[in-house]
Design a protein around this motif. Structure first.
Motif, short mmCIF file in Angstrom:
data_model
loop_
_atom_site.label_atom_id
_atom_site.label_comp_id
_atom_site.label_asym_id
_atom_site.label_seq_id
_atom_site.Cartn_x
_atom_site.Cartn_y
_atom_site.Cartn_z
N HIS A 60 0.77 -1.21 -0.12
CA HIS A 60 0.05 0.03 0.02
C HIS A 60 0.75 1.35 0.13
N TYR A 61 2.18 1.24 0.31
CA TYR A 61 2.99 2.43 0.41
C TYR A 61 3.19 2.60 -0.97
N GLU A 62 3.03 1.89 -2.15
CA GLU A 62 3.36 2.08 -3.49
C GLU A 62 2.23 3.09 -4.27
N ILE A 63 0.98 3.25 -3.43
CA ILE A 63 -0.32 3.88 -3.94
C ILE A 63 -0.11 5.31 -3.75
N VAL A 64 -0.20 6.20 -4.70
CA VAL A 64 -0.20 7.42 -4.75
C VAL A 64 -1.74 7.97 -4.65
N ALA A 65 -2.46 7.54 -5.57
CA ALA A 65 -3.78 7.86 -5.55
C ALA A 65 -4.73 6.87 -6.02
N ALA A 66 -5.86 7.19 -5.91
CA ALA A 66 -6.97 6.18 -6.50
C ALA A 66 -8.19 6.84 -7.30
N THR A 67 -8.45 6.64 -8.48
CA THR A 67 -9.48 7.02 -9.21
C THR A 67 -10.87 6.32 -9.17
#
Length: 120
Positions: A60-67
């Protein structure tokens, strides 16, 4: 934001500062799926594996944003352009600094041309 006004050097510097402060790139679109974030379309610092990993099988530390996060409906834009929005966000991480550099390069060429015309 008034788009009819020319962009100043200060405007460019502000945009550059925003880009420099963001998580370093490159960014990628990731499609993940689990009971907590069904059909997650995310922007990530790691490329998509094509496996639609379920938590906790992705970092989850690789996730910058979600659409898109459909269940529960946390993130779900009305026009259903979550893939297009994710691609735009991911590409912007690379392209915004390129655009800033290109504007500065073209301004420098214009300044040189103006100077040459002034000397002629």
């Amino acid at each position: 934001m008034d788009t009819s006004e020319p962009m100043t050097d200060e405007d460019l510097a502000e945009i550059e500062a925003l880009a420099n402060a963001a998580t370093p790139g490159p960014w990628y679109v990731r499609r993940l799926d689990d009971d907590f974030a069904m059909s997650l379309v995310a922007i990530s610092t790691a490329p998509d594996t094509g496996l639609g990993e379920r938590w906790p099988d992705y970092d989850h530390y690789e996730i910058v944003a979600a659409t898109l996060v459909q269940h529960p409906r946390y993130v779900d834009v009305a026009d259903e352009r979550w893939d297009e929005n994710a691609q735009f966000i991911a590409e912007a991480r690379h392209e915004v600094p390129r655009l800033i550099a290109e504007i500065r390069r073209l301004r420098e060429l214009l300044a040189i041309a103006d100077q040459d015309l002034g000397e002629a």
